[in-house]
Design an enzyme around this catalytic site. Structure first.
Site, PDB file in Angstrom:
ATOM      1  N   THR A 133      33.496   7.379 -71.908  1.00 51.96           N
ATOM      2  CA  THR A 133      34.507   6.868 -70.978  1.00 51.96           C
ATOM      3  C   THR A 133      35.651   6.115 -71.659  1.00 51.96           C
ATOM      4  O   THR A 133      35.460   5.493 -72.711  1.00 51.96           O
ATOM      5  CB  THR A 133      33.818   5.901 -69.977  1.00 51.96           C
ATOM      6  N   GLU A 135      36.653   3.424 -70.686  1.00 54.63           N
ATOM      7  CA  GLU A 135      36.284   1.998 -70.663  1.00 54.63           C
ATOM      8  C   GLU A 135      35.883   1.512 -72.057  1.00 54.63           C
ATOM      9  O   GLU A 135      35.887   0.315 -72.317  1.00 54.63           O
ATOM     10  CB  GLU A 135      35.142   1.763 -69.682  1.00 54.63           C
ATOM     11  N   TYR A 157      28.866  -2.339 -68.492  1.00 54.87           N
ATOM     12  CA  TYR A 157      28.932  -0.874 -68.386  1.00 54.87           C
ATOM     13  C   TYR A 157      29.486  -0.274 -69.675  1.00 54.87           C
ATOM     14  O   TYR A 157      28.899   0.631 -70.272  1.00 54.87           O
ATOM     15  CB  TYR A 157      29.824  -0.492 -67.192  1.00 54.87           C
ATOM     16  N   LYS A 161      27.781   2.084 -72.523  1.00 55.69           N
ATOM     17  CA  LYS A 161      28.343   3.404 -72.843  1.00 55.69           C
ATOM     18  C   LYS A 161      28.696   3.510 -74.331  1.00 55.69           C
ATOM     19  O   LYS A 161      28.733   4.603 -74.889  1.00 55.69           O
ATOM     20  CB  LYS A 161      29.575   3.673 -71.974  1.00 55.69           C
TER      21      LYS A 161
HETATM   22  P1  NAP Z   1      29.005   8.810 -59.839  1.00 54.68           P
HETATM   23  O1  NAP Z   1      29.714   9.521 -58.737  1.00 54.68           O
HETATM   24  O2  NAP Z   1      28.728   7.363 -59.710  1.00 54.68           O
HETATM   25  O3  NAP Z   1      27.626   9.586 -60.083  1.00 54.68           O
HETATM   26  C1  NAP Z   1      26.626   9.058 -60.898  1.00 54.68           C
HETATM   27  C2  NAP Z   1      25.400   9.928 -60.795  1.00 54.68           C
HETATM   28  O4  NAP Z   1      24.358   9.360 -61.604  1.00 54.68           O
HETATM   29  C3  NAP Z   1      24.822  10.034 -59.369  1.00 54.68           C
HETATM   30  O5  NAP Z   1      24.285  11.317 -59.204  1.00 54.68           O
HETATM   31  C4  NAP Z   1      23.698   9.006 -59.401  1.00 54.68           C
HETATM   32  O6  NAP Z   1      22.681   9.256 -58.472  1.00 54.68           O
HETATM   33  C5  NAP Z   1      23.182   9.235 -60.817  1.00 54.68           C
HETATM   34  N1  NAP Z   1      22.381   8.142 -61.345  1.00 54.68           N
HETATM   35  C6  NAP Z   1      22.676   6.829 -61.409  1.00 54.68           C
HETATM   36  N2  NAP Z   1      21.690   6.145 -62.006  1.00 54.68           N
HETATM   37  C7  NAP Z   1      20.739   7.048 -62.332  1.00 54.68           C
HETATM   38  C8  NAP Z   1      19.468   6.962 -62.941  1.00 54.68           C
HETATM   39  N3  NAP Z   1      18.961   5.799 -63.361  1.00 54.68           N
HETATM   40  N4  NAP Z   1      18.758   8.100 -63.116  1.00 54.68           N
HETATM   41  C9  NAP Z   1      19.237   9.277 -62.685  1.00 54.68           C
HETATM   42  N5  NAP Z   1      20.421   9.427 -62.075  1.00 54.68           N
HETATM   43  C10 NAP Z   1      21.160   8.322 -61.904  1.00 54.68           C
HETATM   44  O7  NAP Z   1      29.780   8.997 -61.215  1.00 54.68           O
HETATM   45  P2  NAP Z   1      30.887  10.103 -61.626  1.00 54.68           P
HETATM   46  O8  NAP Z   1      32.224   9.560 -61.289  1.00 54.68           O
HETATM   47  O9  NAP Z   1      30.479  11.434 -61.139  1.00 54.68           O
HETATM   48  O10 NAP Z   1      30.779  10.029 -63.221  1.00 54.68           O
HETATM   49  C11 NAP Z   1      29.883  10.869 -63.934  1.00 54.68           C
HETATM   50  C12 NAP Z   1      29.626  10.279 -65.310  1.00 54.68           C
HETATM   51  O11 NAP Z   1      30.839  10.150 -66.025  1.00 54.68           O
HETATM   52  C13 NAP Z   1      29.019   8.881 -65.294  1.00 54.68           C
HETATM   53  O12 NAP Z   1      28.168   8.789 -66.417  1.00 54.68           O
HETATM   54  C14 NAP Z   1      30.208   7.956 -65.475  1.00 54.68           C
HETATM   55  O13 NAP Z   1      29.796   6.747 -66.071  1.00 54.68           O
HETATM   56  C15 NAP Z   1      31.058   8.794 -66.408  1.00 54.68           C
HETATM   57  N6  NAP Z   1      32.511   8.616 -66.317  1.00 54.68           N
HETATM   58  C16 NAP Z   1      33.137   8.671 -65.117  1.00 54.68           C
HETATM   59  C17 NAP Z   1      34.526   8.587 -65.078  1.00 54.68           C
HETATM   60  C18 NAP Z   1      35.280   8.688 -63.782  1.00 54.68           C
HETATM   61  O14 NAP Z   1      36.452   8.290 -63.750  1.00 54.68           O
HETATM   62  N7  NAP Z   1      34.697   9.240 -62.724  1.00 54.68           N
HETATM   63  C19 NAP Z   1      35.258   8.466 -66.268  1.00 54.68           C
HETATM   64  C20 NAP Z   1      34.562   8.428 -67.473  1.00 54.68           C
HETATM   65  C21 NAP Z   1      33.183   8.522 -67.494  1.00 54.68           C
HETATM   66  P3  NAP Z   1      22.788   8.777 -56.931  1.00 54.68           P
HETATM   67  O15 NAP Z   1      23.654   9.792 -56.251  1.00 54.68           O
HETATM   68  O16 NAP Z   1      21.379   8.786 -56.496  1.00 54.68           O
HETATM   69  O17 NAP Z   1      23.412   7.412 -56.948  1.00 54.68           O
HETATM   70  O1  F7E Z   2      38.813   0.242 -60.850  1.00 55.87           O
HETATM   71  C1  F7E Z   2      41.173  -2.476 -60.095  1.00 55.87           C
HETATM   72  C2  F7E Z   2      40.004  -2.812 -60.996  1.00 55.87           C
HETATM   73  O2  F7E Z   2      36.543   0.608 -59.929  1.00 55.87           O
HETATM   74  C3  F7E Z   2      40.054   0.585 -61.411  1.00 55.87           C
HETATM   75  C4  F7E Z   2      34.506   4.356 -63.306  1.00 55.87           C
HETATM   76  O3  F7E Z   2      34.462   5.698 -62.911  1.00 55.87           O
HETATM   77  O4  F7E Z   2      36.595   4.699 -64.419  1.00 55.87           O
HETATM   78  C5  F7E Z   2      35.951   3.930 -63.421  1.00 55.87           C
HETATM   79  O5  F7E Z   2      35.988   2.554 -63.741  1.00 55.87           O
HETATM   80  C6  F7E Z   2      40.937  -0.649 -61.507  1.00 55.87           C
HETATM   81  C7  F7E Z   2      40.275  -1.866 -62.159  1.00 55.87           C
HETATM   82  O6  F7E Z   2      37.424   2.092 -61.801  1.00 55.87           O
HETATM   83  C8  F7E Z   2      40.167  -3.135 -56.682  1.00 55.87           C
HETATM   84  O7  F7E Z   2      39.996  -4.195 -61.342  1.00 55.87           O
HETATM   85  C9  F7E Z   2      41.866  -3.611 -57.947  1.00 55.87           C
HETATM   86  O8  F7E Z   2      41.188  -2.462 -63.033  1.00 55.87           O
HETATM   87  O9  F7E Z   2      38.332   2.372 -59.561  1.00 55.87           O
HETATM   88  P1  F7E Z   2      37.734   1.347 -60.445  1.00 55.87           P
HETATM   89  P2  F7E Z   2      37.175   1.588 -63.296  1.00 55.87           P
HETATM   90  O10 F7E Z   2      36.680   0.213 -63.352  1.00 55.87           O
HETATM   91  O11 F7E Z   2      38.415   1.912 -64.079  1.00 55.87           O
HETATM   92  C10 F7E Z   2      36.035   4.580 -65.724  1.00 55.87           C
HETATM   93  C11 F7E Z   2      36.806   5.489 -66.648  1.00 55.87           C
HETATM   94  C12 F7E Z   2      34.579   4.779 -65.754  1.00 55.87           C
HETATM   95  O12 F7E Z   2      34.016   5.237 -66.744  1.00 55.87           O
HETATM   96  C13 F7E Z   2      33.791   4.199 -64.651  1.00 55.87           C
HETATM   97  O13 F7E Z   2      32.516   4.834 -64.533  1.00 55.87           O
HETATM   98  O14 F7E Z   2      41.268  -1.057 -60.183  1.00 55.87           O
HETATM   99  N1  F7E Z   2      41.000  -2.859 -58.687  1.00 55.87           N
HETATM  100  N2  F7E Z   2      41.372  -3.784 -56.725  1.00 55.87           N
HETATM  101  C14 F7E Z   2      39.942  -2.544 -57.931  1.00 55.87           C
HETATM  102  N3  F7E Z   2      38.837  -1.822 -58.193  1.00 55.87           N
HETATM  103  C15 F7E Z   2      37.924  -1.663 -57.199  1.00 55.87           C
HETATM  104  N4  F7E Z   2      36.830  -0.902 -57.428  1.00 55.87           N
HETATM  105  N5  F7E Z   2      38.105  -2.242 -55.962  1.00 55.87           N
HETATM  106  C16 F7E Z   2      39.217  -2.995 -55.657  1.00 55.87           C
HETATM  107  O15 F7E Z   2      39.357  -3.507 -54.541  1.00 55.87           O
END
Ligand code: NAP
Ligand code: F7E
Length: 383
Positions: A133, A135, A157, A161
């Site tokens: 990620t 992050e 987190y 990662k």
């Molecule tokens: P998500 O919607 O939160 O999905 C996470 C998945 O992991 C869900 O299926 C969840 O199951 C499962 N899970 C959580 N804890 C688990 C555990 N202990 N054992 C087995 N399964 C578990 O996340 P996403 O946005 O699709 O992201 C997919 C991956 O990419 C994650 O690893 C995330 O950290 C990473 N990532 C995401 C982003 C982004 O912007 N979306 C960017 C960079 C990296 P449930 O449905 O039961 O909760």
């Molecule tokens: O926040 C700000 C918050 O929770 C984005 C995950 O998929 O992407 C995700 O992580 C920004 C942050 O995503 C609210 O402070 C303001 O600066 O949508 P987010 P994230 O933290 O960037 C990365 C790449 C991952 O890997 C992660 O799994 O938005 N923000 N106001 C807020 N965020 C939330 N959630 N809620 C608010 O009300």
């Protein structure tokens, strides 16, 4: 012979899009889902097949990233050509509340998968994708961020990662495994979890437009993110595992936007103008006007009357409870390596992403709106 993929986190946003993508390519897809007290497969229900059908393309297994015996058994039974490790406790803010669990699932979970593949003598057959990620860059050391930019994680987190990233590199170097990291910047979609910022905004803007909600409270409005569409990003995951050599890739659009502007663009998508005033916790946004033609076209005729009366009202406020103990202020990725080696390009612009999310959330919220009119109580869990 059909190729076999195993997806952890198949019930999540990316898992759902990737499963669909791989099934369309002719794969047999195995997915690991957690046991839940309710159905948690809504995102993949359209792909579900009855277990009595022969040669199913989607097969689900109960499992958890914190259970190595279970992971080892599933990998042994399915003998996958490719593993996509997408499962994680993926919410940055929640990771401050559950740091130990986050480390167990997001850091040790990766090790469990790599070690299972090694112990089962699958190291030369099974290719592994690790969901790393942006992050990792946290307090950014370089702008824009690329594969060689030093990491500086800013949350439990991101620290978990970081372990996942390096243990993947280590198993590749130590055992010659085809194990790669996709360093994906934020990617969103209509399937995005409701508490991530983009989905929180598109849901709230839809509810405000339909007269179901007065105001939305946000955290840090000045943070900047590089947002793409999840559909584009799962294509990159697949492409990474099709390379002869394993490697690590940044996947990003190269454009960064503040949360404030994302909110403005979401209102603009339905023809509504807003204006921000004030600073910090005092910052608010008011409705300034409507393009009635656009509003009617996007939202519907029946909502304009009520909405017109709301011009001038406050629709956005700040609640410091949404601030993070340590924040990531700016992310912007340089995906040159992915473009040149994988031929990967995003197809969705930020405007197209917002259009897709707003269209879907308006449709969803209208269902709630009509149920409410019929006298049903709709609980809004996400405010
Ligand atoms: P998500 O919607 O939160 O999905 C996470 C998945 O992991 C869900 O299926 C969840 O199951 C499962 N899970 C959580 N804890 C688990 C555990 N202990 N054992 C087995 N399964 C578990 O996340 P996403 O946005 O699709 O992201 C997919 C991956 O990419 C994650 O690893 C995330 O950290 C990473 N990532 C995401 C982003 C982004 O912007 N979306 C960017 C960079 C990296 P449930 O449905 O039961 O909760
Ligand atoms: O926040 C700000 C918050 O929770 C984005 C995950 O998929 O992407 C995700 O992580 C920004 C942050 O995503 C609210 O402070 C303001 O600066 O949508 P987010 P994230 O933290 O960037 C990365 C790449 C991952 O890997 C992660 O799994 O938005 N923000 N106001 C807020 N965020 C939330 N959630 N809620 C608010 O009300």
């Amino acid at each position: 012979m059909r190729k076999v993929a195993l997806i952890t986190g198949i019930t999540g946003q990316d898992g759902a899009y990737l499963a669909e993508y791989l099934i369309k390519k002719g794969y047999t897809v195995h997915g690991i889902k957690r046991r839940s007290s309710m159905f948690n497969t809504e995102r993949i229900d359209h792909l579900y097949q009855d277990p009595h059908i022969e040669n199913r393309s989607l097969i689900l297994h109960y499992g958890d990233l914190t259970d190595s015996l279970n992971l080892t058994r599933i990998i042994g039974e399915t003998q996958p050509d490719e593993i996509y490790n997408l499962a994680a406790m993926s919410h940055v803010k929640v990771s401050f509340d559950t740091p130990e669990y986050t480390a167990n699932a997001d850091a040790l979970g990766v090790l469990r998968i790599l070690e299972a593949v090694r112990l089962l003598n699958l190291a030369h057959k099974t290719r592994i994708y690790q969901a790393s990620t942006s992050e990792l860059y946290g307090l950014v050391q370089e702008v824009p961020q690329k594969e060689t930019t030093p990491f500086y994680p800013r949350s439990p987190y991101a620290v978990a990662k970081l372990y996942g990233y390096w243990i993947t590199v280590n198993y590749r170097e130590a055992y010659g495994m085809h194990a790669s990291n996709g360093i994906l910047f934020n990617h969103e979609s209509p399937l995005r979890g409701e508490t991530f910022v983009t989905r929180k905004v598109t849901r709230a803007v839809s509810r405000i437009a339909l007269g179901m909600q007065n105001k939305v409270y946000m955290g840090n409005l000045s943070a900047k993110r590089d947002w793409g569409h999840a559909k584009d990003y799962v294509r990159a995951m697949y492409a990474i595992l099709q390379q002869d050599e394993p490697s690590d890739y940044v996947i990003a659009t190269g454009i960064t936007t503040t949360i404030r502007d994302f909110i403005r663009m979401s209102f603009d998508e339905i023809g509504v103008g807003i204006e921000f005033q004030g600073e910090g916790v005092q910052e608010t946004a008011r409705l300034t006007g409507i393009d009635e033609k656009r509003f009617t076209h996007k939202v519907g005729n029946e909502y304009i009357e009520t909405f017109r009366k709301r011009i001038g009202e406050e629709v956005v406020g700040v609640d410091p409870n949404y601030f993070r103990p340590s924040e990531v202020d700016l992310l912007i990725g340089d995906a040159t390596k992915a473009r040149t080696r994988l031929g990967w390009e995003p197809k969705y612009s930020l405007n197209a992403l917002i259009e897709d999310m707003m269209y879907n959330d308006l449709k969803l919220m209208k269902k709630d709106f009509y149920l409410k009119k019929e006298g049903y109580t709709i609980l809004n869990y996400f405010e």
